[in-house]
Design an enzyme around this catalytic site. Structure first.
Site, mmCIF file in Angstrom:
data_model
loop_
_atom_site.group_PDB
_atom_site.id
_atom_site.type_symbol
_atom_site.label_atom_id
_atom_site.label_comp_id
_atom_site.label_asym_id
_atom_site.label_seq_id
_atom_site.Cartn_x
_atom_site.Cartn_y
_atom_site.Cartn_z
ATOM 1 N N GLY A 70 0.822 -1.209 0.000
ATOM 2 C CA GLY A 70 0.000 0.000 0.000
ATOM 3 C C GLY A 70 0.855 1.258 0.000
ATOM 4 O O GLY A 70 2.089 1.193 -0.014
ATOM 5 N N VAL A 96 -4.596 -11.134 5.440
ATOM 6 C CA VAL A 96 -4.283 -11.345 6.868
ATOM 7 C C VAL A 96 -5.522 -11.628 7.709
ATOM 8 O O VAL A 96 -5.385 -11.890 8.912
ATOM 9 C CB VAL A 96 -3.483 -10.171 7.477
ATOM 10 C CG1 VAL A 96 -2.124 -10.055 6.813
ATOM 11 C CG2 VAL A 96 -4.246 -8.863 7.408
ATOM 12 N N TYR A 119 -15.016 1.683 9.320
ATOM 13 C CA TYR A 119 -13.571 1.926 9.456
ATOM 14 C C TYR A 119 -13.255 2.368 10.881
ATOM 15 O O TYR A 119 -12.362 1.823 11.530
ATOM 16 C CB TYR A 119 -13.162 3.013 8.466
ATOM 17 C CG TYR A 119 -11.680 3.308 8.434
ATOM 18 C CD1 TYR A 119 -10.769 2.336 8.039
ATOM 19 C CD2 TYR A 119 -11.201 4.584 8.772
ATOM 20 C CE1 TYR A 119 -9.407 2.627 7.982
ATOM 21 C CE2 TYR A 119 -9.845 4.871 8.704
ATOM 22 C CZ TYR A 119 -8.945 3.890 8.312
ATOM 23 O OH TYR A 119 -7.604 4.183 8.253
#
Ligand code: UDP
Length: 310
Positions: free
Chosen positions: A10, A57, A145
């Site tokens: 990223g 992950v 988020y």
């Protein structure tokens, strides 16, 4: 050190990889590439101290051999991305953090969680200190988020308190620089791309909402210092230089020489935070850190990058 960076392909993960490699460490970058991109780490191919592992992950993480530090940066981070990927965002904050902490426990690694200024929500305290618990709507669109990162912080502190994992939590404020995705929807790439195409910049709402932008190299320095410190409580890393989005739009038009002006659009997402500015007194006293790169200078590097991408 042998360092695992989740989200290693990223924007931030790739800059962190560069920094750790430059300092002589070995880096394993792990990414499922849903928002990361191997273009960000292509320049590291062939570096014998660097390995890329394509893995999600939220599934069990297996790493052969010693791991000295786990830097957990995997997550969609742009509002556009986490609105499109709400369940993946919640899963990587919860299951992904659990797996990354489990690995750190098993390997005896230090652990650094990439948290966010979003845990403060639409803040009622200004500027935001680490002691401010935040103002988040769990079921609002940004909740996926914000709450994922809040849960990740809670889990990190639980592993620290119960399992004595040597943890760090960084709360990252708006950060920009080369390798941001042109189409990730955030204000910096949006405005720069629009300006370079000679289009009007899209300001959402009245543009009176504020943000404080930090250049990526300042963040990387702060993260590095935090990892090397022995400080377990959260630390804000951001640039306190606050401005309204309208001021920022004018600045981008000026620096790029764009004459197409600005158009106002409806608020992008309900609950767009109205103000955001880090109080960095903790980072300054604990890490002796402060941002160095002025917005105009950072913007010039970033504009040069986007010019090439376009
Ligand atoms: N914004 C804007 N125009 C754009 C993109 C974003 O006016 O083309 C505004 C957005 O509404 C928010 C601020 O810029 O108030 C920062 O948005 P960004 O997505 O960069 O990150 P956030 O800080 O909201 O997570």
């Amino acid at each position: 050190m042998r360092v695992l960076i989740t989200g290693g392909a990223g924007f931030l993960g790739s800059h962190l990889s560069d920094r750790f490699l430059a300092d002589g460490h070995t880096v394993i970058a792990m990414d499922n590439l849903i928002t990361g991109n191997t273009r960000n780490i292509a320049h590291l191919a062939g570096n014998s101290n660097f390995t890329f592992v394509h893995h999600d992950v939220t599934n069990y993480i297996y790493i052969n051999g010693a791991v000295d530090a786990v830097l957990h940066f995997a997550s969609p981070a742009s509002p556009i991305d986490y609105l499109k990927l709400p369940i993946q965002t919640l899963k990587v904050g919860a299951l992904g953090t659990h797996n990354a902490l489990g690995l750190a426990l098993a390997k005896g690694s230090r652990f650094l969680l990439a948290s966010t200024s979003e845990i403060y929500g639409d803040p009622l305290e200004h500027p935001q200190k680490e002691t401010y618990p935040g103002n988040v709507d769990p079921i609002g669109p940004r909740g996926v988020y914000d709450e994922a990162k809040r849960y990740a912080e809670a889990l990190t502190m639980a592993y620290h308190r119960v399992h004595k994992v040597d943890t760090r939590i960084v709360r990252i404020f708006n950060t920009y620089g080369p390798r941001m995705r042109l189409a990730d929807g955030r204000v910096v790439p949006n405005f720069i791309a629009q300006a370079l195409r000679g289009e009007a910049l899209t300001v959402y709402g009245d543009g009176a909402q504020t943000r404080s932008f930090q250049y990526v190299s300042d963040l990387v320095e702060g993260l590095y210092r935090l990892l090397m410190s022995d400080f377990n409580d959260p630390v804000n890393i951001g640039n306190p230089d606050e401005m309204t989005i309208l001021e920022f739009a004018n600045m981008v038009n000026e620096v790029t020489g764009n004459n197409a002006g600005i158009i106002f659009k409806n608020e992008r997402i309900k609950g767009d935070p109205q103000t955001r500015q880090p109080d960095i007194s903790r980072a300054s006293s604990v890490l002796r850190w402060e941002p160095k790169v002025k917005l105009r200078e950072g913007l010039e590097h970033t504009i040069a990058y986007f010019r090439e991408v376009l």
